[in-house]
Write an enzyme that holds these catalytic residues in place. Sequence first.
Site, PDB file in Angstrom:
ATOM      1  CB  CYS A 267      -0.893  -0.008   1.237  1.00  0.00           C
ATOM      2  SG  CYS A 267      -1.940   1.456   1.363  1.00  0.00           S
TER       3      CYS A 267
ATOM      4  CB  CYS B 182      -0.575   2.088   5.674  1.00  0.00           C
ATOM      5  SG  CYS B 182      -1.262   0.512   5.105  1.00  0.00           S
TER       6      CYS B 182
ATOM      7  CB  CYS C 139      -5.426  -0.361   2.245  1.00  0.00           C
ATOM      8  SG  CYS C 139      -4.225  -0.864   3.503  1.00  0.00           S
TER       9      CYS C 139
ATOM     10  CB  CYS D 238      -4.140   3.021   5.784  1.00  0.00           C
ATOM     11  SG  CYS D 238      -4.098   2.985   3.971  1.00  0.00           S
TER      12      CYS D 238
ATOM     13  CB  CYS E 291      -9.680  -3.155 -11.747  1.00  0.00           C
ATOM     14  SG  CYS E 291      -9.316  -1.937 -12.993  1.00  0.00           S
TER      15      CYS E 291
HETATM   16 FE    FE Z   1      -2.887   1.073   3.436  1.00  0.00          FE
END
Ligand code: FE
Length: 139
Positions: free
Chosen positions: A50, A53, A99, A102, A122
């Site tokens: 990510c 984070c 995510c 976060c 996607c």
């Molecule tokens: Fe994240």
Amino acid sequence: MSDQTDIPTTEEEWRARLDPERYRILREAATEPPFTGAYVDCHEPGTYRCAGCNAVLFTSETKFDSGSGWPSFTEPAVADAVETRTDTSHGMVRTEVVCRRCGGHLGHVFPDGPGPTGLRYCINSASLELDREAGGQQE
Ligand code: FE
């Protein structure tokens, strides 16, 4: 950033951490234009983290060429790395992918992917950061 990177608690902190494009996508659910992202045609082995984070989200092993213009994966690195939500914006009903760590917007998941999952995650390149495998082989 490490896996233990603190998660910002205010939008001001997020703006300080992310460049404007990443902020718009991760925090405001914008979408990068197709075929523009860094990882659309990337076939390098590694782990996609990510960009907000540093959580591990996807791996190169499940990445495939969807022709959509965005990095596409058949499944997350681990099932609980991401969370899905119904998104009714832009006059469509889609399943948003965020995510789990976060809450950052990653993209959408569609039921038209290849087997065995039949799913196509996607994902915006800007939401990801590729951790290239040291000494890994090129696919
Ligand atoms: Fe994240």
